[in-house]
Design an enzyme around this catalytic site. Structure first.
Site, PDB file in Angstrom:
ATOM      1  N   SER A 174      91.399  -4.397  10.945  1.00  0.00           N
ATOM      2  CA  SER A 174      91.666  -2.968  11.061  1.00  0.00           C
ATOM      3  C   SER A 174      91.926  -2.597  12.518  1.00  0.00           C
ATOM      4  O   SER A 174      91.462  -3.264  13.440  1.00  0.00           O
ATOM      5  CB  SER A 174      90.460  -2.169  10.561  1.00  0.00           C
ATOM      6  OG  SER A 174      90.593  -0.820  10.933  1.00  0.00           O
ATOM      7  N   TYR A 187      81.186  -0.667  11.472  1.00  0.00           N
ATOM      8  CA  TYR A 187      82.458  -0.978  10.814  1.00  0.00           C
ATOM      9  C   TYR A 187      83.409  -1.579  11.851  1.00  0.00           C
ATOM     10  O   TYR A 187      84.006  -2.637  11.634  1.00  0.00           O
ATOM     11  CB  TYR A 187      83.079   0.267  10.182  1.00  0.00           C
ATOM     12  CG  TYR A 187      84.403  -0.027   9.509  1.00  0.00           C
ATOM     13  CD1 TYR A 187      84.437  -0.671   8.279  1.00  0.00           C
ATOM     14  CD2 TYR A 187      85.609   0.309  10.126  1.00  0.00           C
ATOM     15  CE1 TYR A 187      85.650  -0.976   7.681  1.00  0.00           C
ATOM     16  CE2 TYR A 187      86.827   0.010   9.532  1.00  0.00           C
ATOM     17  CZ  TYR A 187      86.848  -0.643   8.306  1.00  0.00           C
ATOM     18  OH  TYR A 187      88.043  -0.948   7.714  1.00  0.00           O
TER      19      TYR A 187
END
Lengths: 285, 488
Positions: A174, A187
């Site tokens: 990501s 995250y």
């Protein structure tokens, strides 16, 4: 369910046919041209979003795909809707944080497919974390799926690909791994760690003709994005999972190392990476 | 909360891999079990039994063909059992776990003035694999095989028994398991004798030879003096030049000949350099070699080597380290990749017939002519002198072997296998033998023709006793052993 019993290793030799054939005609006849289009793939995290779109696209192209995720019903729907495609979709329900189950399951799936050319790790968990929340249980769960699951699966794949000297590994990371932002510390950490791990694998496996491709998506219309919107964040300019899947396969086949999807995030990331810390502290991105 | 422990205590380490022969032309997916103790060897046997699959034993994976491949079951890889258990600095006797490599062995004993009695052309085989294949070196004619240097071993049988074997104790199993290719049991401890040396160097001479006859005459004239003799042969030219090549003749230095043995016996003195001219990494040299990996390219390289050999032959004897002289195959890491890295149907096979002395010249000349006739010329030919040994399935004869490296490609494969079948007829008719560490092509009916019948019958009987359910059973067994073992 396709793994475990019926795809277990071959029965005792007496059950099988001609021995001498082994030398003349290996059963597994990978095309001998270099970088041939893949025929067999495993997609981990296939029940929605980018993973699901990748399964659809691959099987439309004639690739046999194992679609793996936690939610069995979603996978079965996916397999059903791909029914008329050129390739097979083999649904397999599994929780990626069940690390101990991975080696045997992986073996069974590869035997079911008759080999493996492409592996995609697309599982990702982003739990909502409040601005002043430091919740170890939530954080470790994200690490277990995003990083632990990635390592547990990709290690097995790496052992196979290294010894067979072929294969492509794609990790869906990501843009969140580029900087330590305020929003969701762990995250981002899991994605940064994934980038590091995948880069290391790429370097380890380069001598064995195995390629590792790190994909860093920006905004893609997935459940993860919907959840972010539900929290009141305004997100514009997201692309569809189908468009993302197309770019991802193109990047993997071109043996690109690290690719932002869509492309404009390459520029955004370049900017974000270069914002000095004293400014970054005060920013809300 | 997540539990990050993925392996329970006592589990045998395992992974799912592609397991191939060293020549890459034969391989299969298999679960590989890597035991770390005798107990774990037993557990690996139990695992295969529980899952209803067979087990093939594997050491360093250096056999060219299918000796350690199992496409219908598991593979037990012994390389994690790699401790040297004892070394007697007076006698040179080594006690080792089976997964100790030849590399680890020589590095352990060399600083104390010892060298393995027998080594292969590469240092990466394990002792278990070396014993199971009964390997030989460039000194086979003088000292025999590694079996001749083995004093004792322990072997774990599929029945669960552990046997200690030597020439006096369980002598049948001793002579059958050495050279038995892991079909009777798994070695768990090995006792080897090694040789006292007085220098880390050997004295080497290069002798250029115009044909096979000349090479054989040199070997015969010098085999009582030389410690090592090996011939390289350019397989391309026919006619008068057929069998032209280069001999390397080496001798140990006598006490006092090396003024500073403490320097030459250092491991650093033996190491092969990692870079060429200090710059170009050797790990990438195979990429250059692959440009020449065609008939034309290899014809040129062989011709160039012959000319270089002629020049070397004019020069004086020179000193070379033991490792430098012995491990020619390790000079260019992964040189085999020049034969094509793409898995399946590509790579190389080595065809190595062992032919009795009386007919060796005639037979080997015939073999070369047949290869040239069908246009499948070996890219490398290596010639050696051998002597018989007492091991039941041994490849060694009182004669000569000619190792031929053939390139395998999808288009050449069928014709190559047919050629090898024809060559095998010539070799067996002449009383020759084959060596399963190299071989990839000989069929079971041929094995039954070239090995003595009494030995085959005795081996079959022992196989039934040690492994009544045929747990130890890989590709090699199914190709070259099973039919006659079941029949006898």
């Amino acid at each position: 369910m396709s793994h475990a019993t019926e795809s277990a290793p071959h029965a005792h030799p007496e059950a099988a046919g001609d021995q001498h054939a082994a030398a003349h005609e290996p059963r597994d006849s990978t095309p001998s041209t270099k970088r041939a289009r893949e025929r067999r793939a495993i997609v981990v995290g296939a029940s929605s979003g980018i993973g699901e779109a990748l399964v659809r696209q691959l099987c439309a192209e004639g690739v046999d795909v194992v679609a793996l995720a936690r939610r069995r019903e979603r996978l079965e729907e996916l397999a059903l809707s791909c029914g008329g495609s050129a390739g097979r979709v083999i649904p397999c329900a599994h929780d990626v944080s069940d690390f101990a189950a991975v080696p045997q399951l992986f073996e069974a799936l590869v035997r079911e497919l008759g080999g493996l050319d492409l592996f995609v790790f697309a599982s990702g968990l982003m739990t909502e974390v409040g601005p002043n929340e430091f919740d170890t249980a939530k954080d470790l769960e994200m690490l277990a799926v995003n990083l632990g699951g990635c390592v547990a699966w990709t290690n097995e794949v790496a052992k196979l690909f290294r010894t067979q000297r072929s294969g492509v590994i794609v990790g869906i990371s990501s843009i969140a791994g580029e900087r330590g932002r305020k929003g969701n510390p762990v995250y981002g950490t899991s994605k940064a760690a994934m980038n590091h791990y995948l880069e290391a694998l790429r370097n380890r496996l380069a001598d064995f003709d195995v390629h590792v491709c790190t994909i860093k998506p920006g905004f893609v219309e997935t459940a993860m994005l919907a959840a972010a919107r539900a929290q009141g964040r305004s997100i514009k300019g997201a692309i569809t999972p189908e468009a993302a899947a197309k770019s991802i396969l193109r990047a993997a086949r071109a043996r690109r190392n690290e690719v932002f999807v869509p492309f404009k995030w390459t520029l955004v990331a370049a900017v974000i990476r270069n914002i000095p810390s004293f400014l970054f502290k005060g920013m809300n991105i | 909360m997540q539990n990050f422990a993925v392996r329970q205590r006592g589990d045998v380490a395992s992974s799912f891999e592609y397991v191939e022969g060293w020549g890459m032309a034969i391989g299969a997916h298999a679960r590989v079990l890597r035991p770390r103790s005798t107990e774990e060897i037993l557990r690996a046997f139990e695992l295969a039994r529980r899952d209803g699959v067979s087990l093939a034993l594997r050491g360093g994976g250096n056999s060219y063909g299918d000796a350690s491949v199992n496409e219908r079951g598991y593979v037990l890889d012994i390389s994690r059992m790699d401790r040297v258990l004892a070394f007697d600095r007076e006698s040179g006797v080594v006690v080792a776990e089976p997964g100790v490599t030849i590399e680890k062995l020589w590095k352990t004993i060399l600083p104390h003035g010892f060298w393995p009695r027998v080594v292969s052309g590469t240092m990466f085989p394990t002792l278990a694999g070396a014993l199971a294949a009964n390997i030989h070196g460039k000194n086979n004619f003088a000292v025999g095989t590694i079996g001749d240097a083995c004093r004792e071993f322990d072997i774990v049988l599929p029945t669960g028994e552990l046997r200690t074997c030597s020439r006096e104790r369980n002598a049948d199993l001793f002579h059958a398991a050495i050279g038995g290719f892991g079909l009777l049991g798994c070695f768990s401890r090995i006792v080897l004798e090694t040789k006292h040396i007085y220098s880390g160097n050997v004295r080497v001479r290069g002798i250029s030879t115009r044909n096979l006859r000349e090479m054989m005459q040199y070997f015969e004239a010098n085999k009582t003096r030389a410690d090592y003799l090996v011939g390289w042969i350019d397989c391309f030219p026919g006619g008068d030049d057929s069998g032209r090549g280069l001999i390397h003749d080496a001798e140990y230095l006598k006490p006092g000949e090396d003024a500073h043995p403490e320097d030459t016996l250092r491991i650093a003195h033996q190491e092969l350099p990692a870079n060429i001219m200090g710059l170009f990494p050797k790990s990438q040299v195979w990429r250059i070699l692959s440009l020449f990996n065609t008939d034309l390219g290899m014809r040129s390289i062989n011709a160039a080597k012959y000319v270089a050999g002629m020049l070397e032959g004019l020069g004086e004897p020179y000193l070379q380290s033991h490792a430098g002289f012995s491990f020619l195959l390790d000079y260019v890491p992964n040189w085999k990749w020049a034969y094509g890295r793409q898995r399946v149907d590509r790579g190389l096979i080595q065809y190595q017939p062992f032919v009795p002395d009386a007919v060796a010249h005639e037979v080997h000349t015939e073999l070369l002519a047949r290869c040239r006739k069908v246009g499948q010329v070996p890219y490398l030919g290596v010639f050696k002198r051998h002597r018989p040994d007492p091991f039941w399935l041994t490849h060694a004869v009182d004669g000569w072997s000619f190792a031929l490296d053939f390139k395998v490609t999808p288009t050449r494969r069928a014709q190559l296998w047919k050629l090898c079948d024809e060559l095998t007829e010539v070799v067996i008719a002449a009383g020759g033998r084959f060596y399963f560490a190299k071989d990839a092509v000989v069929a079971a009916e041929d094995t039954a023709r070239f090995l003595p019948h009494d030995k085959l019958a005795a081996f079959a009987k022992l196989k039934r006793a040690c492994d009544p359910e045929t747990l130890l059973d890989g590709n090699l067994y199914r190709r070259a052993f099973r039919d006659w073992l079941v029949a006898s």
